[in-house]
Write a protein that holds these residues in place. Structure first.
Motif, short mmCIF file in Angstrom:
data_model
loop_
_atom_site.label_atom_id
_atom_site.label_comp_id
_atom_site.label_asym_id
_atom_site.label_seq_id
_atom_site.Cartn_x
_atom_site.Cartn_y
_atom_site.Cartn_z
N ALA A 292 -8.24 -16.22 -25.82
CA ALA A 292 -8.11 -15.38 -24.62
C ALA A 292 -6.66 -14.92 -24.42
N VAL A 293 -5.73 -15.83 -24.63
CA VAL A 293 -4.31 -15.49 -24.47
C VAL A 293 -3.90 -14.46 -25.53
N MET A 294 -4.29 -14.69 -26.78
CA MET A 294 -3.92 -13.77 -27.86
C MET A 294 -4.56 -12.40 -27.67
N GLY A 295 -5.84 -12.39 -27.27
CA GLY A 295 -6.53 -11.12 -27.04
C GLY A 295 -5.95 -10.35 -25.88
N SER A 296 -5.55 -11.07 -24.84
CA SER A 296 -4.97 -10.43 -23.66
C SER A 296 -3.62 -9.78 -23.99
N ILE A 297 -2.81 -10.49 -24.77
CA ILE A 297 -1.51 -9.95 -25.19
C ILE A 297 -1.72 -8.70 -26.04
N TYR A 298 -2.67 -8.76 -26.96
CA TYR A 298 -2.95 -7.61 -27.81
C TYR A 298 -3.43 -6.41 -26.99
N THR B 94 -1.54 -1.56 -36.90
CA THR B 94 -0.61 -2.55 -37.44
C THR B 94 0.83 -2.20 -37.07
N ARG B 95 1.15 -0.92 -37.16
CA ARG B 95 2.50 -0.46 -36.81
C ARG B 95 2.81 -0.79 -35.35
N THR B 96 1.84 -0.56 -34.47
CA THR B 96 2.04 -0.85 -33.05
C THR B 96 2.24 -2.34 -32.81
N MET B 97 1.50 -3.17 -33.54
CA MET B 97 1.66 -4.62 -33.39
C MET B 97 3.06 -5.07 -33.79
N VAL B 98 3.58 -4.47 -34.85
CA VAL B 98 4.94 -4.81 -35.27
C VAL B 98 5.95 -4.28 -34.26
N GLU B 99 5.76 -3.04 -33.83
CA GLU B 99 6.70 -2.40 -32.91
C GLU B 99 6.85 -3.19 -31.61
N PHE B 100 5.76 -3.71 -31.08
CA PHE B 100 5.80 -4.43 -29.81
C PHE B 100 5.81 -5.96 -29.99
N ASP B 101 6.06 -6.40 -31.20
CA ASP B 101 6.22 -7.83 -31.49
C ASP B 101 5.11 -8.67 -30.87
N VAL B 102 3.87 -8.31 -31.19
CA VAL B 102 2.73 -9.04 -30.65
C VAL B 102 2.75 -10.50 -31.11
N THR B 103 3.12 -10.73 -32.36
CA THR B 103 3.17 -12.09 -32.89
C THR B 103 4.17 -12.95 -32.11
N GLY B 104 5.36 -12.41 -31.86
CA GLY B 104 6.37 -13.15 -31.12
C GLY B 104 5.95 -13.44 -29.69
N THR B 105 5.28 -12.48 -29.07
CA THR B 105 4.81 -12.67 -27.70
C THR B 105 3.74 -13.75 -27.63
N ILE B 106 2.83 -13.75 -28.60
CA ILE B 106 1.80 -14.80 -28.66
C ILE B 106 2.46 -16.17 -28.81
N TYR B 107 3.40 -16.28 -29.72
CA TYR B 107 4.09 -17.55 -29.94
C TYR B 107 4.78 -18.04 -28.67
N ASN B 108 5.55 -17.17 -28.02
CA ASN B 108 6.29 -17.57 -26.83
C ASN B 108 5.38 -17.93 -25.67
N THR B 109 4.27 -17.20 -25.52
CA THR B 109 3.34 -17.48 -24.43
C THR B 109 2.65 -18.82 -24.61
N LEU B 110 2.18 -19.09 -25.83
CA LEU B 110 1.51 -20.36 -26.10
C LEU B 110 2.48 -21.53 -26.02
N LYS B 111 3.71 -21.32 -26.45
CA LYS B 111 4.72 -22.36 -26.37
C LYS B 111 5.03 -22.70 -24.92
N LYS B 112 5.15 -21.67 -24.08
CA LYS B 112 5.41 -21.89 -22.66
C LYS B 112 4.27 -22.61 -21.99
N GLU B 113 3.03 -22.20 -22.36
CA GLU B 113 1.85 -22.82 -21.75
C GLU B 113 1.72 -24.28 -22.14
N SER B 114 2.01 -24.61 -23.39
CA SER B 114 1.90 -26.01 -23.84
C SER B 114 2.97 -26.90 -23.21
N ALA B 115 4.11 -26.29 -22.82
CA ALA B 115 5.19 -27.06 -22.22
C ALA B 115 4.95 -27.35 -20.74
N GLU B 116 4.05 -26.57 -20.12
CA GLU B 116 3.79 -26.76 -18.68
C GLU B 116 2.77 -27.86 -18.43
#
Length: 330
Positions: free
Chosen positions: A154-160, A308-330
């Motif tokens: 859900a988090v990954m799909g929402s970010i995308y 694919t170009r849009t995913m790279v341009e908006f750093d979808v992978t980085g946003t997913i990583y940071n969001t999940l990392k923040k959620e796991s820390a809370e």
């Protein structure tokens, strides 16, 4: 930006793949494409382009090949070399219309998972009646899932949906047999309260009959159920148009009617073709890995590259990583 493309994957490779690549290069001046494949087989369709790099590969992963074994043994296959380029930092992302299982294996074993993601999910954008479409995951990367996996989906799909599809505060629904909170099996009952607490716009359960009406911008489920939904939509669309064709071809009168409305019917068919929205993203990997439809023509491949170009341009992978990392820390 560099995107690696499997030139030998798909029912209409390499011709349609190369045409889609050339169209993308003409459209996006910031894009360079690394095209992996057998140069002798691709040569009749290639054109000189300063931003096109052709890399020769002796091997091809065929549709009937065992996914895991072929990725491990066919080291010089176009799909494996493409994924390796992403892992080595030579490309920012990759696209293939080839063997789905093999691409998932290459993504998982070569590109690698994002830290904090238990299981990557396959996520196409499916059509809706209003043409907006919705993201659904998982569509077959994992047959089984636990409640916490659906939260990650859900988090990954929402970010995308927000970053790539441009939907502000996208709604997220849990696929279920009813809209009531207590409906469903152990998986959905366990996921519901977790989704309510997740950093997403969760709207509750949605039923499969409402999916094409745009019940939610993102819909999550396990891969077994998701794959059945995907193939049901595909099969229904093909059979409906087959029945329409039979009706229009049944008499001289209906053939005249068919001629008068052929553009409308063609437009309707396009609305129900999910390849028009791009490919299916394998979310949860360290870089964007996109699975284009196996029967992709040049336009569908172009859409997959655009996505694919849009995913790279908006750093979808980085946003997913940071969001999940923040959620796991809370």
């Amino acid at each position: 930006m560099i995107i690696a493309v499997d030139g030998m994957g798909g029912d209409h490779a390499p011709k349609e793949i190369i045409e889609g690549v050339l169209k993308a290069l003409d459209e996006y001046t910031d894009l360079t494409v690394q095209l992996y494949g057998h140069t002798e087989k691709m040569q009749p369709y290639l054109k000189e382009h300063e931003r096109l790099q052709v890399i020769h590969c002796e091997e091809v992963i065929e549709a009937e090949d065992d996914p895991v074994r072929s990725v491990r043994r066919k080291k010089d296959a176009s799909m494996v070399r493409m994924a390796q380029a992403v892992k080595d930092g030579q490309a920012d992302a990759c696209v293939s219309a080839g063997n789905t299982g093999a691409l998932m294996s290459a993504g998982l074993f070569v590109v690698g998972r994002i830290e904090g993601v238990d299981r990557p999910a396959l996520a196409p954008t499916l059509p809706t009646i209003d043409g907006k479409g919705f993201v659904m995951l998982d569509m077959g990367a994992n047959a089984e899932a636990r409640p916490e996996h659906l939260v990650q989906y859900a988090v990954m799909g929402s970010i995308y949906a927000e970053k790539v599809r441009g939907i502000q505060n996208p709604t997220v629904g849990l696929l279920n047999i009813g809209t009531e909170e207590k409906k469903g099996n152990d998986l959905t009952k366990g996921a519901f309260p977790l989704l309510k607490q997740a950093p997403i716009n969760f709207i509750g359960n949605v039923e499969s009959r409402d999916l094409l009406n745009g019940a939610a911008d993102v819909v999550v489920t396990d891969g077994f159920t998701g794959n059945i939904v995907l193939k049901t939509i595909e099969g229904t669309a093909m059979n409906v148009f087959s029945m329409i064709k039979d009706v229009f071809m049944s008499s001289a009168k209906t053939k005249i009617a068919a001629f008068l409305v052929k553009d409308n019917i063609s437009g309707l068919k396009g609305m129900l073709d999910y390849s028009e929205y791009g490919g299916a993203g394998l979310f949860g990997l360290k870089a964007p890995v996109i699975k284009a439809h196996g029967s992709s023509n040049a336009n569908a491949l172009f859409n997959a590259i655009r996505q694919t170009r849009t995913m790279v341009e908006f750093d979808v992978t980085g946003t997913i990583y940071n969001t999940l990392k923040k959620e796991s820390a809370e």
